[in-house]
Every structure is written in C-alpha cells, then in structure tokens.
Enzyme design. Structure first.
Site, mmCIF file in Angstrom:
data_model
loop_
_atom_site.group_PDB
_atom_site.id
_atom_site.type_symbol
_atom_site.label_atom_id
_atom_site.label_comp_id
_atom_site.label_asym_id
_atom_site.label_seq_id
_atom_site.Cartn_x
_atom_site.Cartn_y
_atom_site.Cartn_z
ATOM 1 N N ASP A 82 -6.259 -1.976 -8.474
ATOM 2 C CA ASP A 82 -5.001 -2.235 -7.772
ATOM 3 C C ASP A 82 -4.214 -0.946 -7.521
ATOM 4 O O ASP A 82 -3.401 -0.865 -6.598
ATOM 5 C CB ASP A 82 -4.080 -3.172 -8.580
ATOM 6 C CG ASP A 82 -4.798 -4.279 -9.319
ATOM 7 O OD1 ASP A 82 -5.999 -4.127 -9.603
ATOM 8 O OD2 ASP A 82 -4.159 -5.279 -9.632
ATOM 9 N N ASP B 162 3.027 0.442 -10.961
ATOM 10 C CA ASP B 162 3.291 -0.459 -9.825
ATOM 11 C C ASP B 162 4.448 -0.029 -8.917
ATOM 12 O O ASP B 162 4.885 -0.801 -8.052
ATOM 13 C CB ASP B 162 3.569 -1.877 -10.347
ATOM 14 C CG ASP B 162 2.299 -2.534 -10.864
ATOM 15 O OD1 ASP B 162 1.246 -2.348 -10.232
ATOM 16 O OD2 ASP B 162 2.359 -3.226 -11.894
#
Ligand code: GLY
Length: 403
Positions: free
Chosen positions: A180, A120
C-alpha cells in the site's frame, strides 16, 4: 438510429479526450450514464453531509456498518477520502456547496502535517489538500502538503532504502513495509517537484525499487506485508499475509494498490521499470482465472465465491484508465476497456446504492480486512473516492490525467 447517433457522438468525444477503446458501445453507454451517476452520487453525499451535522466535530465518515455511521479522526488512514470525494463532486458538478464542504473537511486535516505514526500521510493529504490545491488553490494546502511530506520522510532509513509502513521509527526488532505504501509516494514526488526537498524524489524511487524487487512473486501477484531486518539492511525476515487470506494468496486491494502505485510512479519518473511492473500487475489481475466477469475482484484472488471488494475494483479501474495512456494500440484499449467494464459494473445497482440507502455511501460491498473480521461487505469511503476518480478520469478530468 438514436443509439447509433449516441455511439458516434460519444466516439467523437472519446477521440477528443484522447481515449482509446476497442468497445465503442461500452464507452458510449458509460459516457451517456455519467450525468445520472454524478447526480445520484451528489444526492447521496448531500445526505452524508447532513448525517455529519450530528457527529463530533473534526471527524469524517468512514463506513456504514450494522445500521450505524462510523467516523474517523484526521490521523486515521481513511481521513482524506471523504473530503477528497467532496472535491471530486465539486469538480464534476461545480456546485458551490460541495466546494464549501470540501474546504471545511480539508481544513480538519491540519494535524496530519506533524504526524509520523505510520506511512499513510500521502493517503491522508493528497486526496484532500492535493485535490484542493488543484481545484481551488490556497497557500495553506501547499504548506500542509509540504509539511506532510517532510513528516513522511522521517520514516525513511537511508541504509534500508525504505519507508517503514507501520510501527515506531526506532523499532530494531522488525521493519514492516506493505505494498500500500506505493500510494504514499505521490506526496513525496509532488513535494520534490514543487519547491520541497529534491531528495524526496530519491526516497520515493528507493521505495518503489525495493517494492518492485521484493513485493511481487514471479507470476506478478503482490504480497501484502514484508518484514525487513532492521539490523541487516536488504535482508527479509518474513512474509506476512496481512489483510490477505494466506501468505500465498493475493489480497485484491493490495494488488490494486500496486497497479495504481507503479502507474503513478511511472507518470512521475518515466522509469520504464515502473511501467513494466504496472503492466505485469494489471495483466495478473485482468487474466486471473478467478476474476469475475464484471471485473470486480473477490476480496482475495485465492477466495473465489467469497465477498467481492468493490474498493479493489474501483482502485484498479482508476489506475487502468491512467495506465492505458502510457501504452499503445491494443494494449491501451485492453486496459481502458477493462476499466470501463469495472466502472459500468460499479455504477450499476449491483454495487451503486440507491439514494438514501447504504448510509448515503456510494458503493456497497467493500471489504476492509476479512482476516480481522472487520468491515466485511460494507461501504467504505475509499471505494467511493476511487470510483469517483475513475469516472472523472474516464471523462478526461480528475487528478493527474496525462495523455
Ligand atoms: N491501506 C490499508 C488498506 O488498504 O486497507
């Protein structure tokens, strides 16, 4: 007469900004509403900044739930969105207090430069340091982004041609990759073009190629989680529902990440395959029989009548504004107009909280993970971030608007 004048003026502004629209009235109405939307957003976030004065140092607001503010530390995937939203508010308002706050909360992100615990890092850094570098450049932002890109690259295995999303880098039982991850590739593209390792572009393309090949069904819908076999590169062990309802459903935010991520990768590479994937993903969402009339999806496309996810709508709107710039004619107008519909809905009282309500977050009705019974029908900092970004892109501003 007044309305006609407004439409003509807004059309002229739209043409100057290079916008393409088949619905001039909707464009004009949103354009006319923008100053009030940003004034309300600014007041809300000044309230959020006030609340943060009594929170632990080095934290960011993430959500408001059960009457309480929930904060996160820099290594949470959501840590960059609050400073990113402060940068966007500064970009629109030019108010010095937002610049100072954006700088303060971006500085908190320094530990992310060495983080390799998950993928992330792009979310954590491009949102804050990426926007900071664009709006009020400092050498430390560039250094932070470069180090963060190098840390992210450590999660890539050349034989797998994939960045591992979750789990330890050396796990030989599973190799989890989620859709994602497309969003984190922008950091690698930025680094490869700004003096970092040129190979980062190859990593990003590999990830996009593998995602394009394996993460989508024939109808264009995105799967959330794939478990690749770390002992046999290219082999898929299993599909998991992840944050979606079922392994055959389509989690709406994951699908929006796909639209956004492939649009971004087309911008960065001009590979037509990525544009085709962005278009197919957009068409799936826009034409889905369960897509509500206001364009804000249910949390999963297979769950009509359940909670909406305002964050999925905001991400999709921001992506569609950009995607409209890469296609022509009626297709461009279709994506632009759908985004305007979504932004108009999000800026209405149905989603956009009144000043002082909603814990001072902007959007109501986000869903973090319904299967985990976590963050269901709450405000989420990333919903706010992509809402502001979509509005800025509509106004011809914001990060990475190409026409
Ligand atoms: N990347 C995690 C989420 O979208 O919830």
């Amino acid at each position: 007469m007044k309305n006609l004048k407004l439409v003509v003026l807004s059309l002229a502004a739209a043409l100057c900004a290079g916008r393409v629209s088949a619905d001039a009235a909707a464009d004009a109405a949103l354009a006319a509403h923008l100053p009030q939307i940003f004034a309300q957003a600014a007041e809300q976030y000044r309230g959020l900044l006030k609340q943060m004065e009594s929170q632990p140092a080095n934290t960011h607001p993430k959500r408001w739930e059960n009457g309480k503010l929930v904060t996160v530390k820099p290594l949470d995937w959501c840590s960059g969105f609050f400073p990113g939203s402060l940068w966007y508010l500064y970009e629109y308002t030019k108010a010095e207090d937002f610049k100072a706050a954006a700088e303060k909360y971006t500085a908190i992100q320094d530990p992310v430069r060495r983080y390799t615990g998950n993928h992330d890092i792009g979310f954590m850094l491009m949102t804050c340091a990426g926007n900071g570098l664009r709006l009020a450049p400092k050498p430390e932002y560039k250094a932070l982004l470069m180090d963060g890109a190098a840390s992210l690259a450590k999660r890539y295995r050349p034989d797998m041609k994939l960045i591992r999303s979750w789990g330890p880098i050396d796990n030989m039982k599973e190799y989890l990759v989620i859709v994602d991850n497309m969003m984190n590739l922008e950091l690698l593209e930025w680094a490869s073009k700004n003096g970092g390792d040129a190979k980062f572009d190859v990593l990003a393309r590999d990830q996009a190629d593998m995602t394009d090949a394996n993460h989508f069904r024939a109808d264009g819908s995105a799967l959330h989680v794939l478990n690749y076999d770390p002992r046999h590169p290219g082999r898929i062990l299993e599909y998991r529902a992840g944050q979606g309802a079922t392994v055959t459903g389509t989690w709406s935010r994951g699908h929006s990440w796909g639209i956004y991520g492939f649009t971004m990768m087309y911008r960065e590479t001009k590979n037509p395959k990525y544009l085709a994937r962005a278009v197919k993903s957009a068409e799936y969402a826009i034409n889905h029989p369960n897509m509500p009339a206001d364009g804000i999806p249910y949390w999963d496309y297979s769950c009509p009548g359940e909670e909406r996810d305002s964050s999925a709508g905001a991400i999709m709107a921001s992506a569609l504004i950009e995607l409209a710039g890469y296609v022509e004619g009626a297709q461009a107008a279709k994506y632009h107009d759908f985004a305007v519909k979504e932004l108009t809905a999000l800026a209405s009282p149905a989603y956009f909280a009144a000043v002082g309500a909603n814990g001072n977050f902007l959007l109501m009705h986000g869903v973090g993970s319904k299967p985990a019974n976590s963050e269901v029908d709450v405000p989420l900092n990333y919903g706010d971030y992509y809402f502001l970004e979509g509005l800025l892109r509509f106004a011809g501003k914001g990060r990475r608007v190409e026409r």
